[in-house]
Design an enzyme around this catalytic site. Structure first.
Site, short mmCIF file in Angstrom:
data_model
loop_
_atom_site.label_atom_id
_atom_site.label_comp_id
_atom_site.label_asym_id
_atom_site.label_seq_id
_atom_site.Cartn_x
_atom_site.Cartn_y
_atom_site.Cartn_z
N ASP A 132 9.25 2.62 -0.07
CA ASP A 132 8.21 3.31 0.67
C ASP A 132 8.36 2.91 2.13
O ASP A 132 7.92 1.84 2.55
CB ASP A 132 6.83 2.92 0.14
N TYR A 172 0.85 -1.19 0.00
CA TYR A 172 0.00 0.00 0.00
C TYR A 172 0.88 1.24 0.00
O TYR A 172 1.85 1.32 0.76
CB TYR A 172 -0.89 0.00 1.24
N LYS A 222 4.26 9.11 8.83
CA LYS A 222 3.93 8.55 10.13
C LYS A 222 4.87 9.02 11.26
O LYS A 222 4.68 10.11 11.76
CB LYS A 222 3.82 7.03 10.01
C1 LIG Z 1 0.27 4.82 5.67
C2 LIG Z 1 1.07 4.53 4.47
C3 LIG Z 1 1.04 5.37 3.34
C4 LIG Z 1 0.09 6.53 3.22
O1 LIG Z 1 0.35 7.52 4.15
P1 LIG Z 1 -0.83 8.57 4.51
O2 LIG Z 1 -0.19 9.53 5.45
O3 LIG Z 1 -1.94 7.77 5.10
O4 LIG Z 1 -1.24 9.21 3.22
C5 LIG Z 1 1.89 5.10 2.29
N1 LIG Z 1 2.72 4.05 2.34
C6 LIG Z 1 2.78 3.21 3.38
C7 LIG Z 1 3.75 2.09 3.39
C8 LIG Z 1 1.95 3.42 4.47
O5 LIG Z 1 1.99 2.57 5.51
#
Ligand SMILES: *Cc1c(COP(=O)(O)O)cnc(C)c1O
Length: 427
Positions: free
Chosen positions: A237, A142, A265
């Site tokens: 990511d 994701y 995060k």
């Molecule tokens: C949470 C998450 C996102 C998206 O971040 P948001 O701040 O919710 O837009 C993208 N990549 C990973 C791996 C994530 O865990």
């Protein structure tokens, strides 16, 4: 009706589904969400004054626990100096220097306001830098709700994906190849066929959004080697894993250096922050230096920067990672013993403070194997845990998070709850 039920009624009338992000709706456990009015340390308090041990930590950011004093102080001080200026500010320089210090691959970094913005911008930058259009993503990873990344698998490994959401034109997904995670051969075939058109490979180096699983030996190395061979970029990511599995994320643990890294995060300390960074040569293609446009009214917001920086400094100053590893090990051992009592050989994955119990005794290494877990058992387990005062993610496809504020007593209490929950789940 209790307070949460009343609030949910009101919310549903004015917010689609009553929530501002879908996982909060408890759809995966067939129930209604509770509302939280405050949180401190390892605990959250709901609208009906129920105190719960929390293993979500606002889905990752709360690595020091909720509302750590050091972050609150930094925010209070920042607020007194003003909320936003729309000019460069000293604290964003401090933040950028801190990220460059901690994350091995990052020489320059641009701040944004969410993880989604980070991946969206990194993809655009990769395309602008390589002057190529195609990207590879992996099924089950994701990356936020970016159009070109909301792509489900195609009918074969080398067919292009289809939109994973209404509102995403099929044409937008025609440049995204989706491959099974951990499938080296599929990656090799994709590069053989399309190599000169592939701008980048993006992945979660430890996927944590379909449960938690890990790259097989050699998988990340293969991605590094083949992207180099074809002059494509490798994008990690690390929105979830960055500053969480180690100060420098998975790239610090594995020694593998991606070209671009997405962050989020933990770096916001609970405020809306994302970032992406990498080699100077690539980052300098961004506006105002280069031709790739990218901007944000609240990017590098001084209050958010103060919160995130305070959190990163506190992580560095204390033994937080060692403590979380110890708490994680204690919890893992406890869950394993409880499983043993019921003669279940279920899969548990953990790295430091991140953990996931799959209600399945098969190995989990991609989305397909993660989906084999028993949903009915998970649901029973989730509600039993909540009854015992422990809040785990309301979905079998999420990772659990321990914070530096979780104590050995919290973990022991949680293990007792797991025993009771398993008794109900498996009988
Ligand atoms: C949470 C998450 C996102 C998206 O971040 P948001 O701040 O919710 O837009 C993208 N990549 C990973 C791996 C994530 O865990």
């Amino acid at each position: 009706m209790n307070q949460s039920e009343q609030l949910f009624q009101r919310a549903k009338a004015v917010i689609p589904g009553g929530v501002n992000s879908p996982v909060r709706a408890f759809k995966n456990v067939d129930g209604d969400p509770f509302f939280v009015k405050s949180a401190k340390g390892s605990r959250i308090v709901d609208a009906d004054d129920r105190s719960l041990i929390d293993y979500i930590g606002t889905w990752g950011p709360a690595i020091l626990g909720h509302a750590p004093q050091i972050v609150l102080d930094a925010v209070h001080q920042a607020v007194d100096r003003g909320l936003s200026y729309g000019t460069p500010t000293p604290v964003e320089v401090d933040m950028a220097e801190k990220i460059v210090e901690l994350v091995p691959s990052v020489e320059k970094v641009r701040m944004v306001s969410s993880g989604t913005e980070a991946t969206m911008s990194a993809i655009r930058l990769a395309r602008g830098y390589t002057v190529r259009n195609m990207i590879i993503k992996f099924i089950g990873c994701y990356h936020g709700h970016v159009d070109s990344l909301l792509v489900a698998a195609g009918s074969g490994a080398l067919t292009f994906g289809k939109p994973d959401s209404a509102g995403v034109p099929r044409e937008f997904t025609q440049l995204t190849l989706t491959l099974p995670y951990n499938d080296k051969e599929a990656v090799t075939q994709a590069f053989k066929k399309y190599g000169s058109q592939i701008a980048a490979v993006i992945l979660e180096p430890y996927p944590a959004n379909a449960g938690l699983y890990f790259p097989k030996d050699g998988f990340l190395e293969h991605l590094r080697q083949i992207t180099k061979q074809y002059d494509s970029l490798l994008i990690f990511d690390e929105v979830m894993t960055g500053f969480r599995v180690a100060p420098g994320g998975v790239q610090e643990l594995t020694g593998l250096v991606p070209d671009l890294t997405c962050m989020g995060k933990v770096i916001g300390g609970g405020l809306p922050v994302g970032a992406f960074g990498g080699k100077s040569e690539i980052m300098d293609k961004l506006s105002p230096l280069g031709p790739v446009y990218q901007a944000g009214t609240l990017s590098g917001n001084p209050v958010a920067m103060a919160a995130g920086l305070a959190q990163l400094q506190e992580l560095q100053r204390t033994d937080a990672y060692a403590h979380m590893e110890a708490m994680g090990a204690q919890l893992e051992d406890g869950i394993r013993s409880a499983l043993k009592k019921h003669q279940k050989d279920y899969t548990i994955h953990r790295v430091g403070s991140m953990f996931c119990l799959f209600f399945s005794d098969e190995p989990v290494f991609d989305l397909d194997s993660a989906m084999k877990a028993n949903k009915a058992e998970f649901k029973k387990f989730f509600w039993s845990m909540l009854e015992e005062g422990v809040y785990m993610a309301p979905s079998p496809y999420e990772t659990g998070f321990i914070s530096a504020a979780h104590s050995s007593n919290d973990i022991e209490e949680t293990i007792q709850a797991v025993h009771k929950a398993f008794d109900k789940t498996f009988n």
